[in-house]
Design an enzyme around this catalytic site. Structure first.
Site, PDB file in Angstrom:
ATOM      1  N   ARG A  51      54.036  50.044  46.426  1.00  0.00           N
ATOM      2  CA  ARG A  51      55.458  49.855  46.677  1.00  0.00           C
ATOM      3  C   ARG A  51      56.340  50.220  45.486  1.00  0.00           C
ATOM      4  O   ARG A  51      57.503  50.519  45.649  1.00  0.00           O
ATOM      5  CB  ARG A  51      55.711  48.411  47.107  1.00  0.00           C
ATOM      6  CG  ARG A  51      55.537  48.277  48.616  1.00  0.00           C
ATOM      7  CD  ARG A  51      56.164  47.039  49.111  1.00  0.00           C
ATOM      8  NE  ARG A  51      55.743  45.928  48.255  1.00  0.00           N
ATOM      9  CZ  ARG A  51      55.875  44.658  48.579  1.00  0.00           C
ATOM     10  NH1 ARG A  51      56.415  44.325  49.711  1.00  0.00           N
ATOM     11  NH2 ARG A  51      55.477  43.708  47.787  1.00  0.00           N
ATOM     12  N   LYS A 150      36.516  43.570  48.431  1.00  0.00           N
ATOM     13  CA  LYS A 150      36.444  42.176  48.815  1.00  0.00           C
ATOM     14  C   LYS A 150      37.706  41.443  48.365  1.00  0.00           C
ATOM     15  O   LYS A 150      38.387  41.964  47.492  1.00  0.00           O
ATOM     16  CB  LYS A 150      35.199  41.535  48.221  1.00  0.00           C
ATOM     17  CG  LYS A 150      35.232  41.424  46.684  1.00  0.00           C
ATOM     18  CD  LYS A 150      34.098  40.604  46.197  1.00  0.00           C
ATOM     19  CE  LYS A 150      34.504  39.210  45.858  1.00  0.00           C
ATOM     20  NZ  LYS A 150      35.089  39.044  44.524  1.00  0.00           N
ATOM     21  N   HIS A 242      28.316  39.243  46.041  1.00  0.00           N
ATOM     22  CA  HIS A 242      27.439  39.767  44.985  1.00  0.00           C
ATOM     23  C   HIS A 242      26.051  39.109  44.963  1.00  0.00           C
ATOM     24  O   HIS A 242      25.031  39.784  44.959  1.00  0.00           O
ATOM     25  CB  HIS A 242      28.066  39.559  43.606  1.00  0.00           C
ATOM     26  CG  HIS A 242      29.462  40.101  43.478  1.00  0.00           C
ATOM     27  ND1 HIS A 242      29.866  41.262  44.085  1.00  0.00           N
ATOM     28  CD2 HIS A 242      30.550  39.645  42.804  1.00  0.00           C
ATOM     29  CE1 HIS A 242      31.139  41.491  43.789  1.00  0.00           C
ATOM     30  NE2 HIS A 242      31.584  40.534  43.018  1.00  0.00           N
ATOM     31  N   LYS A 341      32.176  30.337  36.009  1.00  0.00           N
ATOM     32  CA  LYS A 341      33.101  30.836  34.985  1.00  0.00           C
ATOM     33  C   LYS A 341      33.036  29.894  33.786  1.00  0.00           C
ATOM     34  O   LYS A 341      32.663  28.739  33.924  1.00  0.00           O
ATOM     35  CB  LYS A 341      34.518  30.862  35.539  1.00  0.00           C
ATOM     36  CG  LYS A 341      34.614  31.775  36.771  1.00  0.00           C
ATOM     37  CD  LYS A 341      35.781  32.714  36.676  1.00  0.00           C
ATOM     38  CE  LYS A 341      35.860  33.653  37.844  1.00  0.00           C
ATOM     39  NZ  LYS A 341      35.456  35.020  37.554  1.00  0.00           N
TER      40      LYS A 341
END
Ligand code: BG6
Length: 491
Positions: A51, A150, A242, A341
């Site tokens: 955009r 994804k 994954h 994480k």
């Protein structure tokens, strides 16, 4: 030593979200590398579309800056960058209105016989709108493919809907669902290791393998993606795609060939054979974690909730699961998977632990015999390590020692390790679907994941806190240790 580069046909890659994060960090650098390696045939173009109101020139400047920032030292070559920028074009396009589409059509008409790939590096919410516009503006040729990133849905129902929407316009063989883990060098090496050697396959089953571990550990936190991540969590973000893909490649039967349908048929069977985890067993089989403040990558880091800026959230940034595959090959062999994480390091690996020897002929002084392990390292330092018991060298008594045959691909071959996207982007041009997910695979993966999500909800399973920079909550250690096993942690 270098691998042989086979040039691909001339192509036009249209990248929706062309000025976004993925294009900047991954797609443009990957395409630049393929140009340097001599894989392009001319004329080949990359057309950014989004955009933002950019001109061709402004987009080239954007790409130049992206390459400067994301290429490694010594990879930025003025002449190559100039050549690369000359193949870049840009069209401001609105997915929801007709603005910009005629201009895109006009540009594409110049290359109407080339391979044409539309890469949707945008939020899945507009996949349907873009596909429909591509169709309505008659941009689909015989040589057209579409690439989708994804997340493909956030549960089975939304995945079905998304697949239907894209499927209305594109045939399955034109749809490339990318899972960048499949493009990683070692992931493909897993197939080479299993199917190009006589050594492992006869042992690759419940008679000889005690258990399998799959770890994808990251040291990073949210990296500015709180908006998406907090609605996803580690199970949707990493396991559904994954990690299940890694599990499939580890566990699948030998396909009859490397043909894409043959490989994907076998992966699908594994997904379908995964034993259900639902409200009845979710608390025994899974652990959810969320990082608290701690230290990572050499400095203090905030906890997840602080990164959310004061939010309250039960989203997991860590998940560990004891999965089982209900078939003859894997009966009774647990597959322990974990990902998170802000863990102690960035490390992804698949560890195959073989069963102990059935009978020990050595006396006690020889020491303990450790079961053989095969470690397939995905990152960092891709490679393969096989542990073996040998005799401690030298005269004297028989003492045994556990040693490793350790092969690091970087030092063994002295080649640059290409990013996963480089291979996958070229596979799209070659129309090779082997390393992409077929519709039924994505749906089968959600079929297994959905009851876990629902089970968590029904059981009210809370996230367990873990300090950033550690290996996750203590409950994850208990998950494997109560079976008399331990996580493989030597990085
Ligand atoms: C992405 C996830 O798919 O993979 C991220 O959305 C994650 O959350 C990333 O950080 C990990 O990829 P890699 O290649 O760095 O291991």
């Amino acid at each position: 030593m270098s691998s042989q580069i086979i040039p691909v046909e001339p192509f036009d890659y249209v990248v929706f979200g062309g000025s976004g994060d993925l294009a900047e960090r991954k797609l443009l650098p990957a395409l630049y590398h393929r140009q340097i390696e001599g894989q392009f045939s001319e004329p080949t173009r990359v057309i950014g579309a989004s955009r933002s109101a950019l001109s061709h020139e402004e987009y080239r400047k954007f790409a130049e800056a992206a390459l400067k920032e994301h290429l490694k030292k010594g990879e930025y070559d003025e002449a190559e960058v100039k050549k690369f920028c000359a193949r870049l074009f840009y069209v401001p396009v609105d997915a929801r209105t007709d603005a910009g589409w005629d201009q895109l059509k006009k540009i594409l008409e110049e290359g109407k016989d080339r391979v044409r790939a539309f890469y949707l590096a945008v939020a899945p919410g507009i996949f349907g709108d873009i596909s429909q516009k591509i169709h309505d503006h008659k941009l689909i040729t015989k040589q057209t493919r579409i690439v989708v990133e994804k997340p493909i849905g956030r549960d089975l129902a939304s995945a079905l809907q998304l697949n239907d929407t894209i499927g209305k316009v594109f045939k399955e063989e034109q749809i490339f669902r990318i899972d960048h883990y499949l493009g990683k060098e070692t992931v493909q090496n897993l197939m080479a290791l299993r199917f190009a050697n006589a050594l492992y396959e006869p042992l690759w089953n419940a008679d000889h393998i005690d258990h399998v571990q799959i770890t994808v550990a990251e040291s990073v936190g949210l990296e500015g993606r709180a908006g998406y991540y907090d609605t996803a969590g580690a199970l949707r973000d990493m396991v559904q795609n994954h990690i299940l893909q890694l599990l499939c490649l580890t566990a699948m039967e030998i396909p009859s060939s490397m043909d894409s349908e043959a490989v994907r048929d076998e992966k699908l069977k594994v997904l379908r054979a995964l034993k259900p985890i639902d409200a009845s067993n979710v608390e025994q089989a899974t652990v959810r974690g969320q990082y608290r403040a701690g230290a990572s990558a050499g400095g203090p880091v905030k906890g997840y909730l602080d990164e959310l800026e004061g939010g309250v959230s039960n989203t997991e940034t860590f998940v560990a699961i004891k999965a089982e595959i209900g078939n003859w090959r894997w009966a009774g062999v647990p597959f322990y998977i974990r990902t998170g994480k802000r863990l102690a390091g960035r490390m992804s690996e698949i560890v195959i632990t073989f069963k102990p020897i059935p009978h020990n002929i050595f006396d006690q002084a020889a020491g303990r015999i450790v079961a053989n392990q095969l470690v397939i390292r995905l990152q960092p330092d891709e490679g393969v390590k096989q542990s073996l018991m040998i005799k401690d060298p030298g005269p004297g008594g028989m003492r045994l020692r556990n040693v490793s045959l350790d092969m690091s691909f970087a030092s063994a071959f002295n080649v640059r390790n290409p990013d996963a996207y480089e291979r996958l982007l070229m596979d799209v041009v070659r129309s090779n679907q082997t390393l992409f997910m077929r519709r039924d695979e994505v749906e089968a993966a959600w079929k297994w994941v959905d009851p876990i999500l629902k089970g968590w909800e029904e059981a009210g399973q809370q996230v367990q806190g873990y300090t950033a920079g550690t290996w996750g909550p203590s409950q994850a250690i208990a998950l494997i240790e109560r079976d008399g096993r331990t996580w493989h942690d030597d990085i």
